[in-house]
Design a protein around this motif. Structure first.
Motif, PDB file in Angstrom:
ATOM      1  N   ARG A   1     -16.988  22.675 -43.161  1.00 44.74           N
ATOM      2  CA  ARG A   1     -16.017  21.504 -43.146  1.00 44.74           C
ATOM      3  C   ARG A   1     -16.301  20.661 -44.414  1.00 44.74           C
ATOM      4  NH1 ARG A   1     -13.448  17.417 -38.504  1.00 44.74           N
ATOM      5  NH2 ARG A   1     -11.971  16.460 -40.118  1.00 44.74           N
ATOM      6  N   GLN A   2     -15.132  20.173 -45.367  1.00 45.45           N
ATOM      7  CA  GLN A   2     -15.799  19.454 -46.464  1.00 45.45           C
ATOM      8  C   GLN A   2     -15.067  18.056 -46.607  1.00 45.45           C
ATOM      9  OE1 GLN A   2     -17.774  20.107 -49.110  1.00 45.45           O
ATOM     10  NE2 GLN A   2     -18.323  21.883 -47.870  1.00 45.45           N
ATOM     11  N   ASP A   3     -13.939  18.105 -45.684  1.00 44.92           N
ATOM     12  CA  ASP A   3     -13.140  16.540 -45.510  1.00 44.92           C
ATOM     13  C   ASP A   3     -13.683  15.779 -44.625  1.00 44.92           C
ATOM     14  OD1 ASP A   3     -12.130  18.192 -43.756  1.00 44.92           O
ATOM     15  OD2 ASP A   3     -10.062  17.745 -43.614  1.00 44.92           O
ATOM     16  N   THR A   4     -15.002  15.736 -44.427  1.00 44.06           N
ATOM     17  CA  THR A   4     -15.477  14.860 -43.232  1.00 44.06           C
ATOM     18  C   THR A   4     -15.400  13.542 -43.514  1.00 44.06           C
ATOM     19  OG1 THR A   4     -17.454  14.720 -44.550  1.00 44.06           O
ATOM     20  CG2 THR A   4     -17.396  16.572 -43.093  1.00 44.06           C
ATOM     21  N   TRP A   5     -15.378  12.525 -42.521  1.00 43.44           N
ATOM     22  CA  TRP A   5     -15.224  11.354 -42.659  1.00 43.44           C
ATOM     23  C   TRP A   5     -15.970  10.766 -43.775  1.00 43.44           C
ATOM     24  CZ3 TRP A   5     -18.416   7.266 -42.273  1.00 43.44           C
ATOM     25  CH2 TRP A   5     -18.245   6.006 -42.230  1.00 43.44           C
ATOM     26  N   SER A   6     -17.399  11.100 -43.827  1.00 41.16           N
ATOM     27  CA  SER A   6     -18.306  10.501 -44.802  1.00 41.16           C
ATOM     28  C   SER A   6     -17.765  10.925 -46.273  1.00 41.16           C
ATOM     29  CB  SER A   6     -19.661  11.088 -44.537  1.00 41.16           C
ATOM     30  OG  SER A   6     -20.503  10.684 -45.620  1.00 41.16           O
ATOM     31  N   ASN A   7     -17.445  12.183 -46.470  1.00 39.48           N
ATOM     32  CA  ASN A   7     -16.931  12.478 -47.859  1.00 39.48           C
ATOM     33  C   ASN A   7     -15.990  11.945 -48.244  1.00 39.48           C
ATOM     34  OD1 ASN A   7     -19.329  14.426 -48.000  1.00 39.48           O
ATOM     35  ND2 ASN A   7     -18.073  16.003 -47.707  1.00 39.48           N
ATOM     36  N   THR A   8     -14.859  11.702 -47.344  1.00 43.07           N
ATOM     37  CA  THR A   8     -13.593  11.017 -47.633  1.00 43.07           C
ATOM     38  C   THR A   8     -13.847   9.715 -47.957  1.00 43.07           C
ATOM     39  OG1 THR A   8     -12.667  12.602 -45.949  1.00 43.07           O
ATOM     40  CG2 THR A   8     -11.321  10.776 -46.871  1.00 43.07           C
ATOM     41  N   ARG A   9     -14.594   8.772 -47.078  1.00 40.91           N
ATOM     42  CA  ARG A   9     -14.856   7.350 -47.189  1.00 40.91           C
ATOM     43  C   ARG A   9     -15.880   7.006 -48.202  1.00 40.91           C
ATOM     44  NH1 ARG A   9     -15.572   2.813 -47.198  1.00 40.91           N
ATOM     45  NH2 ARG A   9     -15.459   1.121 -45.725  1.00 40.91           N
TER      46      ARG A   9
ATOM     47  N   HIS B   1     -27.604  10.013 -32.718  1.00 38.46           N
ATOM     48  CA  HIS B   1     -27.641   9.394 -34.227  1.00 38.46           C
ATOM     49  C   HIS B   1     -27.320  10.766 -34.863  1.00 38.46           C
ATOM     50  CE1 HIS B   1     -28.066   6.227 -37.216  1.00 38.46           C
ATOM     51  NE2 HIS B   1     -27.968   7.349 -37.732  1.00 38.46           N
ATOM     52  N   LEU B   2     -28.132  12.036 -34.746  1.00 40.91           N
ATOM     53  CA  LEU B   2     -28.110  12.836 -35.414  1.00 40.91           C
ATOM     54  C   LEU B   2     -26.945  13.754 -35.436  1.00 40.91           C
ATOM     55  CD1 LEU B   2     -31.924  14.458 -35.697  1.00 40.91           C
ATOM     56  CD2 LEU B   2     -30.976  12.628 -36.842  1.00 40.91           C
TER      57      LEU B   2
ATOM     58  N   ASP C   1     -21.231  15.210 -37.081  1.00 45.58           N
ATOM     59  CA  ASP C   1     -19.951  15.247 -36.893  1.00 45.58           C
ATOM     60  C   ASP C   1     -19.128  14.660 -37.985  1.00 45.58           C
ATOM     61  OD1 ASP C   1     -20.640  16.604 -34.571  1.00 45.58           O
ATOM     62  OD2 ASP C   1     -19.879  14.885 -33.358  1.00 45.58           O
ATOM     63  N   LEU C   2     -19.805  13.522 -38.635  1.00 49.17           N
ATOM     64  CA  LEU C   2     -18.881  12.521 -39.698  1.00 49.17           C
ATOM     65  C   LEU C   2     -19.458  13.117 -40.825  1.00 49.17           C
ATOM     66  CD1 LEU C   2     -19.681   8.957 -38.193  1.00 49.17           C
ATOM     67  CD2 LEU C   2     -17.582  10.350 -38.028  1.00 49.17           C
ATOM     68  N   GLY C   3     -20.335  13.924 -41.119  1.00 49.39           N
ATOM     69  CA  GLY C   3     -20.617  14.574 -42.546  1.00 49.39           C
ATOM     70  C   GLY C   3     -21.535  13.758 -43.292  1.00 49.39           C
ATOM     71  N   LEU C   4     -22.396  13.022 -42.666  1.00 52.26           N
ATOM     72  CA  LEU C   4     -23.468  12.066 -43.302  1.00 52.26           C
ATOM     73  C   LEU C   4     -24.464  13.107 -43.962  1.00 52.26           C
ATOM     74  CD1 LEU C   4     -21.867   9.907 -42.259  1.00 52.26           C
ATOM     75  CD2 LEU C   4     -24.258   8.856 -42.059  1.00 52.26           C
ATOM     76  N   PRO C   5     -24.924  13.066 -45.184  1.00 51.46           N
ATOM     77  CA  PRO C   5     -26.066  13.538 -45.747  1.00 51.46           C
ATOM     78  C   PRO C   5     -27.359  13.085 -45.339  1.00 51.46           C
ATOM     79  CG  PRO C   5     -25.150  12.118 -47.501  1.00 51.46           C
ATOM     80  CD  PRO C   5     -24.470  11.976 -46.277  1.00 51.46           C
ATOM     81  N   LEU C   6     -27.659  13.368 -44.038  1.00 54.24           N
ATOM     82  CA  LEU C   6     -28.904  12.850 -43.523  1.00 54.24           C
ATOM     83  C   LEU C   6     -29.915  14.000 -43.387  1.00 54.24           C
ATOM     84  CD1 LEU C   6     -28.727   9.940 -41.357  1.00 54.24           C
ATOM     85  CD2 LEU C   6     -29.877  11.910 -40.175  1.00 54.24           C
TER      86      LEU C   6
ATOM     87  N   MET D   1     -20.753   6.747 -30.044  1.00 52.89           N
ATOM     88  CA  MET D   1     -21.614   6.958 -31.520  1.00 52.89           C
ATOM     89  C   MET D   1     -20.758   7.013 -32.604  1.00 52.89           C
ATOM     90  SD  MET D   1     -24.646   7.190 -32.334  1.00 52.89           S
ATOM     91  CE  MET D   1     -26.018   6.938 -30.867  1.00 52.89           C
ATOM     92  N   THR D   2     -19.448   7.175 -32.552  1.00 50.55           N
ATOM     93  CA  THR D   2     -18.749   7.398 -33.786  1.00 50.55           C
ATOM     94  C   THR D   2     -18.859   5.895 -34.302  1.00 50.55           C
ATOM     95  OG1 THR D   2     -17.530   9.076 -32.619  1.00 50.55           O
ATOM     96  CG2 THR D   2     -16.551   8.304 -34.608  1.00 50.55           C
ATOM     97  N   ARG D   3     -18.457   4.960 -33.685  1.00 50.02           N
ATOM     98  CA  ARG D   3     -18.282   3.644 -34.062  1.00 50.02           C
ATOM     99  C   ARG D   3     -19.657   3.134 -34.467  1.00 50.02           C
ATOM    100  NH1 ARG D   3     -21.483  -0.047 -32.503  1.00 50.02           N
ATOM    101  NH2 ARG D   3     -21.410   0.353 -30.495  1.00 50.02           N
ATOM    102  N   MET D   4     -20.675   3.451 -33.865  1.00 46.75           N
ATOM    103  CA  MET D   4     -21.966   3.367 -34.225  1.00 46.75           C
ATOM    104  C   MET D   4     -22.229   3.724 -35.483  1.00 46.75           C
ATOM    105  SD  MET D   4     -25.928   3.703 -32.580  1.00 46.75           S
ATOM    106  CE  MET D   4     -26.607   4.716 -33.856  1.00 46.75           C
ATOM    107  N   VAL D   5     -22.301   5.225 -35.810  1.00 46.90           N
ATOM    108  CA  VAL D   5     -22.681   5.575 -37.036  1.00 46.90           C
ATOM    109  C   VAL D   5     -21.711   5.250 -38.087  1.00 46.90           C
ATOM    110  CG1 VAL D   5     -23.298   7.800 -38.124  1.00 46.90           C
ATOM    111  CG2 VAL D   5     -24.199   7.593 -35.783  1.00 46.90           C
ATOM    112  N   LYS D   6     -20.599   4.913 -37.952  1.00 43.60           N
ATOM    113  CA  LYS D   6     -19.861   4.688 -38.893  1.00 43.60           C
ATOM    114  C   LYS D   6     -20.068   3.248 -39.625  1.00 43.60           C
ATOM    115  CE  LYS D   6     -15.463   6.923 -38.347  1.00 43.60           C
ATOM    116  NZ  LYS D   6     -13.968   6.815 -37.945  1.00 43.60           N
TER     117      LYS D   6
END
Ligand SMILES: *Cc1c(COP(=O)(O)O)cnc(C)c1O
Length: 724
Positions: A94-102, A138-139, A144-149, A699-704
């Motif tokens: 998936r490319q249109d993740t939350w992180s990539n979009t935001r 967290h991981l 899920d949110l697409g963070l480059p972690l 965790m969605t709220r938290m990691v965002k």
């Protein structure tokens, strides 16, 4: 350019071509957050699945060929297999993740995440408790949110101990060696097929660590392991166990995590732009970062500024004595060759983190080091933020307590990991097809009211039955193995009633968590528990740190009360608390009880897991519950009075606990049944709890929030400094 790395999967399975992707899925912990996948594995062979401790590697290796041949003729199985493979591939690509979009501008900027432990799954015992569960969740969410972690931790030889309780209630700790060939770890080799190692200098020797990798969805978790021939016998044991108390081993471990962890990420070509220290254990990474910048030509001042702007520190400890620190002589011994490379004198180096206090001599404090070298600092709940600002105010003498620069981001839990499959099904039916993409959206959760009471209640009853059959299975295994006295079988839950009001209490046994609070007035508790018409059952579980004698005595006190026949088998203690048991408990009980001595709970997370599953919180207004409780979504124990006298505090809280149970909780569960036999008012409370707690403590709220309030500003600052 990235270095060439050969990734070797240790296990190959004899899977028929038609279902060969099960092997890929078994090697990626993505499946842990997707109960439908666990169900598919279970269908491969239910008994082997249970005996493997839900480990797909062990399962797939042990299933007979004929069984697989049957499965590839099973249309129903294949349909779901295809669907899950499709989901997995879509997820990974998936490319249109939350992180990539935001944050499209941060797309390729890696975040290095460091933690001593990761609670990812019960078959991977590289966690001890709350801190690990939080890092694990967290991981999963970052994926899920697409963070480059990219994360760093240890591969332990023994993992955390397994607990057995003797007939007299004494905790025995057993070390179980992890079989690496049973784990979904990936071996890493260089071009010449040598295992990839990193090293750090310790006094008089070089310490080596071999690197492994775990796939957590899209996130690589790099694991360091020292039991290799290159090391001397003592160093080989450095990654044997979590939280060694011996200071010299401990400092070696922490140097390995911080300094070695930095080198490991670089060796694998990751080059993070910012660094997140989850608790102070990894704070040496900031020193290593500074050393590298200076070696590359920065001045000390420049290097320090870059390090501070690119470091994030999360504190989890609400009591000064709980903090990680080392005697000065030990720092002298281990860093004598290091401070020179920072351009610091010994005294200047010590001053980075030296503290003196009432309760000890001068020490080198890891949280102080982290607080000074990270400009982004957070506590893990609102109340913990206030407590932390008070605790660390002396580091900012010119500021008032309110101005101390430590913020808070309240903890959360990973919905996919903790939510019961049957409830997820129900949510899919009533919350909208996109509900999984809107886990932190309070509006989405308003739709909970659309679920008919009857359907919700049926699932709740099902989950409680499932919990009870889990306990009976365990008790039967123990009894069959001839390992227990009959009274221990009774104490492990075989006499429970699936229709009775059931309370869960499962935590690390530390005295401040007061597992014995319910026993303060024994007669009053017995009246509540053994009421013929409205009985109440309580299930306890939890480990004490092996060196914590008061914690172990607390277990013994609880266990002796559990064994007392007066309670009619309605009190239970389950030994060997782990993520599997946690899942059964948070999904199955009616009430989640939590009785910490305020304000010593940094956050707590079990109650959040319980709430999303429709179990109601009944807790002291400490940690997250001080934010979560709204008067309608559960119950509070005591109030927010500050006590100096612990006995008075305990007494007040115990009275509040009994009164609320007798006057509110028990009647609401049993007597206020509507015409159709459903406890309508109870279900309303369950819905209020799911509606309010699920989004706010996801965790969605938290990691965002981490991404928005910490990672993005740190990335912007770090990139700005680098560009100069
Ligand atoms: C969630 C969890 C914890 C942390 O729970 P607290 O609420 O902080 O006590 C510890 N251990 C396991 C196995 C868990 O699942």
């Amino acid at each position: 350019m990235s270095p060439k790395i050969n990734r070797v999967y240790q296990n190959s399975f004899n899977l028929p071509y038609r279902i060969k992707r099960l092997g890929d899925i078994a090697h990626n912990l993505w499946w842990v957050g997707n109960p439908e996948v666990a169900r598919l594995f279970k269908e491969v062979d239910a008994l082997k699945w249970r005996l493997s401790n839900h480990n797909p590697i062990v399962l797939l290796r042990s299933v007979e060929k004929s069984k697989f041949e049957d499965l590839i003729k099973d249309r129903y199985f294949l349909d779901r297999y295809d669907q899950i493979v499709q989901e997995f591939d879509d997820y990974m690509n998936r490319q249109d993740t939350w992180s990539n979009t935001r944050f499209p501008e941060n797309k390729n900027d890696k975040i290095g995440y460091f933690s001593f432990e990761y609670g990812l799954h019960e078959s991977l015992m590289v966690y001890a408790g709350g801190l690990g569960i939080l890092s694990g969740d967290h991981l999963k969410e970052a994926s899920d949110l697409g963070l480059p972690l990219v994360a760093v931790g240890f591969l332990y030889t023994y993992g955390y101990f397994s607990q057995r309780i003797t007939e007299d209630g004494w905790q025995e700790a057993h070390n179980v060696e992890l079989k690496f060939s049973d784990l979904p770890i990936v071996e890493l080799y260089d071009e010449e097929n040598n295992p990839i190692l990193i090293s750090i200098d310790l006094p008089g020797r070089t310490l080596y660590a071999r690197l492994y990798e775990l796939n957590v969805g899209r996130i690589p978790l790099v694991l360091l392991h020292t039991n290799i021939p290159e090391n001397n016998p003592q160093d080989r044991e450095l990654t044997d166990k979590l939280y060694i108390s011996d200071p010299e081993l401990r400092i070696s471990q922490e140097m390995l995590l911080g300094i070695g962890g930095m080198r490991a990420l670089q060796r694998l070509g990751h080059e993070p732009v910012i660094f997140h220290m989850n608790e102070g254990h990894s704070a040496f990474l900031a020193l290593e970062h500074m050393r590298q910048l200076i070696a590359a030509g920065s001045t000390l001042e420049e290097a320090k500024k870059i390090v501070q702007n690119s470091s994030i520190f999360t504190t989890h400890t609400p009591v000064p004595a709980g903090n990680d620190e080392f005697p000065i002589w030990l720092i002298d011994k281990y860093f004598a060759n290091y401070w020179g490379s920072l351009g610091l004198s010994r005294d200047e180096f010590m001053d980075l983190a030296k503290v003196s206090s009432d309760w000890s001599d001068e020490v080198f404090s890891m949280p102080v080091l982290a607080l000074r070298l990270a400009n982004y600092r957070n506590a893990v709940s609102k109340l913990h933020g206030a407590v932390s600002r008070g605790m660390w105010q002396y580091l900012w003498p010119e500021k008032s307590v309110d101005e101390v620069p430590i913020n808070y981001i309240t903890n959360g839990v990973h919905t996919g990991t903790w939510l019961a499959r049957r409830l997820a099904e129900l949510y899919s039916k009533y919350l909208g097809v996109d509900w999984k993409d809107r886990l932190d959206d309070p509006k989405m959760w308003e739709r909970i009211d659309a679920i008919p009471d009857r359907e919700l209640w049926q699932v709740r009853i099902h989950l409680k039955r499932k919990l009870i059959s889990y306990m009976v299975d365990r008790a039967r295994d123990e009894w069959k193995n001839d390992r227990v006295h009959p009274v221990q079988t009774v104490a492990s839950g075989v006499l429970l009633d699936p229709l009775a009001l059931t309370i869960g209490f499962a935590r690390r046994f530390a005295t401040y968590k007061r597992a014995n609070l319910v026993f303060r007035d024994y007669e009053r508790l017995m009246n509540i528990v053994t009421n013929a018409e409205h009985p109440v059952q309580i299930i306890f579980a939890g480990k004490a740190h092996p060196a914590d004698e008061p914690g172990k005595r607390l277990i013994q006190e609880v266990y002796r009360n559990v064994k007392n026949s007066r309670n009619g088998g309605r009190l239970v203690f389950l030994d060997d608390y782990d993520m599997d048991m946690a899942r059964h408990l948070v999904q199955g009980v009616d009430i989640w009880l939590n009785t910490p001595r305020r304000p010593r709970e940094a956050s707590g997370t079990s109650g959040m897991k319980a709430a999303m599953n429709g179990s109601l919180n009944f807790s002291v207004l400490d940690g997250w519950w001080a934010e979560g409780y709204n008067g309608k979504n559960g119950w509070a124990i005591g109030d927010d009075t500050q006590y100096d006298n612990l006995d008075l505090q305990d007494e007040a809280d115990a009275i509040s606990l009994y009164e609320t149970l007798e006057n509110e909780i028990v009647p609401l569960y049993y007597t206020k049944r509507s015409a159709d036999g459903l406890p309508g008012d109870w279900i309303e409370c369950v819905k209020a709890s799911i509606r309010t707690v699920s989004p706010a403590f996801s965790m969605t709220r938290m990691v965002k929030e981490y991404a928005t309030e910490l990672y993005d500003p740190a990335l912007t600052a770090a990139k700005g400094l680098k560009a100069k």
